[in-house]
Scaffold this active site. Sequence first.
Site, short mmCIF file in Angstrom:
data_model
loop_
_atom_site.label_atom_id
_atom_site.label_comp_id
_atom_site.label_asym_id
_atom_site.label_seq_id
_atom_site.Cartn_x
_atom_site.Cartn_y
_atom_site.Cartn_z
NE ARG A 1 29.46 40.12 35.25
CZ ARG A 1 30.33 41.12 35.20
NH1 ARG A 1 31.57 40.94 35.55
NH2 ARG A 1 29.95 42.31 34.79
CB SER B 1 30.07 60.72 38.56
OG SER B 1 30.53 59.41 38.40
CE LYS C 1 23.50 59.65 37.66
NZ LYS C 1 22.12 59.32 37.94
CB SER D 1 40.50 48.65 36.52
OG SER D 1 39.14 48.46 36.28
CG HIS E 1 42.64 49.38 39.41
ND1 HIS E 1 42.73 48.01 39.26
CD2 HIS E 1 41.32 49.65 39.60
CE1 HIS E 1 41.53 47.48 39.34
NE2 HIS E 1 40.65 48.45 39.54
CE LYS F 1 40.85 46.24 42.63
NZ LYS F 1 40.09 45.00 42.48
CB THR G 1 29.93 45.45 58.46
OG1 THR G 1 30.30 44.23 57.83
CG2 THR G 1 31.05 46.44 58.28
CB THR G 2 32.37 41.40 61.22
OG1 THR G 2 31.14 40.88 61.73
CG2 THR G 2 33.53 40.79 61.99
CB THR H 1 33.06 44.96 33.05
OG1 THR H 1 32.35 44.02 33.87
CG2 THR H 1 34.27 45.44 33.80
N1 PLP Z 1 37.22 51.01 42.77
C1 PLP Z 1 37.66 50.50 41.61
C2 PLP Z 1 38.09 51.44 40.55
C3 PLP Z 1 37.73 49.12 41.41
O1 PLP Z 1 38.16 48.62 40.25
C4 PLP Z 1 37.34 48.26 42.47
C5 PLP Z 1 37.40 46.79 42.33
O2 PLP Z 1 37.77 46.21 41.38
C6 PLP Z 1 36.88 48.84 43.65
C7 PLP Z 1 36.84 50.21 43.78
C8 PLP Z 1 36.47 48.00 44.81
O3 PLP Z 1 37.60 47.57 45.50
P1 PLP Z 1 37.55 46.27 46.41
O4 PLP Z 1 37.94 45.12 45.55
O5 PLP Z 1 38.49 46.53 47.54
O6 PLP Z 1 36.14 46.16 46.88
#
Ligand code: PLP
Length: 622
Positions: A155, A268, A287, A320, A348, A395, A424-425, A510
């Site tokens: 990347r 899933s 799963k 996405s 999304h 987003k 976590t903070t 991806t």
């Molecule tokens: N779920 C989906 C389908 C995503 O595409 C993404 C990030 O691109 C996330 C969750 C994670 O979201 P965040 O960017 O808020 O961590």
Amino acid sequence: MDPTKAMSVFSKACPYLARTGISALQALSVAGLAGASRPLSTSAADQARCSVCPGHTAQSALLAKASECPVVGPSIRANEAAASKAATLRQASAAACPFAKCAEDPSTEAISSSTATDNRAAAEPATHTSQEATFDYEGMYQAKLAKKHDDKSYRYFNNINRLAAKYPQAHTANASNIVSVWCSNDYLGQSKNPVVVDAMKTALDTYGAGAGGTRNIAGNSALHLRLESELAMLHRKEAALVFSSCFVANDATISTLCSSLPDCVIFSDKMNHASMIQGIRNSRAKKHIFDHNNLAHLEQLLAQYPRSTPKLIAFESVYSMSGTVGRIPEICTLAKKYGAITFLDEVHAVGMYGPHGAGVAEHYDYDASLRTPVGQRIPGSVLDQVDIITGTLGKAFGIVGGYIAASSSLVDMVRSYAPGFIFTTSLPPPINAGAVASIQYLSKSQRERFLQQTHMRELKADLTDMGIPVVPNPSHIVPVLVGDAESAKLASDMLLNEHNIYVQSINYPTVPVGEERLRITPGPGHDAHMRARLVGALDSVWNRLGLKRTMDWEREGGRCGVGESRVNSELYVGWKRGVEYVWEDHQLRQAHAYELARKGGVPIKPAIPETVQQQIVSATLA
Ligand code: PLP
């Protein structure tokens, strides 16, 4: 120090030993040395050890003498009482513990001797005198990277600085090099919306930059509660919980929930995001992966288990990378039939769909949602049937952070058990304030959604006319199929370097190998002029690299919906049969009319001279 000398130092300090003769002291210290090499100790732990060690006699001679001391004596007696209590407790627990019994039982020698060996290995580290080479850490890092370079999945991050005042323009590493951004997930330009920016500035001035801690310790504020209440209302659920990102929200929620539900089985969708996959892995639950949007496959898997087995179906509303849409009502029906709960990722879709921007689940009941104020349940609606909704603030809402919305008890359980939430903070005040402003703004304004949807339709139509292969889908995402990693990166580089257009290439992992693409996301600010430049640039890049057009894919039998008939791919792409887009024409018309009324008769600008917009606007005005 010489023990006799030490004893005389003690005797000077101690009023009792000061009265003891030197020969008696010498006898005591020599006896102590002969039996034990460890220093004198009055701790209960050491005394407990003394009862089994060779130094026991010597130590107790000294202790017996010392316990007569009015100063040290009471402390020794207290320690003795504690030691005896600890020993009784140890005996009791050893009696109950099968492992402790094994260790004492000579017939389990194998177990105890192997344990002893392990302990020895830990207690006696290697001498490290050999010339054996150490592990080649750097070599391993480089080998892993070489693999990425070899399969072209390495990347490269582009240096892109989006300019708030010139959205959707950005400068590259060189501040005078201006490019148009066509792949941002700030889908509606909310990151630079003055309403959002002002809310963030005010919170920054009032409460400062940071949250100050975890939600549990100093990091829980009225703004967090406000944001969660806003999110719960948006999704018409009892409660919501915010996380540092939706990656964390998905991972933390799925892993916490599914490791707690006894013998839980997870179903899933094959195209689910990495954050859900991570949560599934971390839950260690059983799963099953069902083919993307394939209800028959999902049902076949669900049917293997009794209704009483806890089950979770995890899926998305807008996928996405393909722009396909999850079949939410049908999946909810299956969930009910087989006793499962549903986990819907609307990352999304939030801000983008539904009359209030609550997502695709809201969009299914568009009219009822429009009539019913946010915060009120709509019994029987699709949104109402989904058990857990997750979304991002990063987003369409334009900032950062993630959340879940669900029943109060589920949210409270995740709040109470999920390490990813607890340790976590928390989100800082300006983020919370900006998110609240953005959600409220988008729950009222239809302008941005109208412009985004019409620009997307115009772009898809233009690319289709040119034979540039758009992966078909009913959503706002415009994936353009390239088909190999190297060409996808080359195409992206050429667009940036030669046309000042930024569209990121999307490669494995991806998307699957062979489905590499450019992912284009038109926004409200991409006007007709910018679009014409993009389409011209893509045409030129396609010619120069000799990339396949739609007809070429068709000749090869099609790939991921390109070159296949819509009828064949309709179930796969989701949404309703025979309806091309989630935002239907009549809904866009309604959105335009609503904005017209809200703005005292001023139409959404810029609304002209786009073909799709013209058609919709003229129908609104007619
Ligand atoms: N779920 C989906 C389908 C995503 O595409 C993404 C990030 O691109 C996330 C969750 C994670 O979201 P965040 O960017 O808020 O961590």
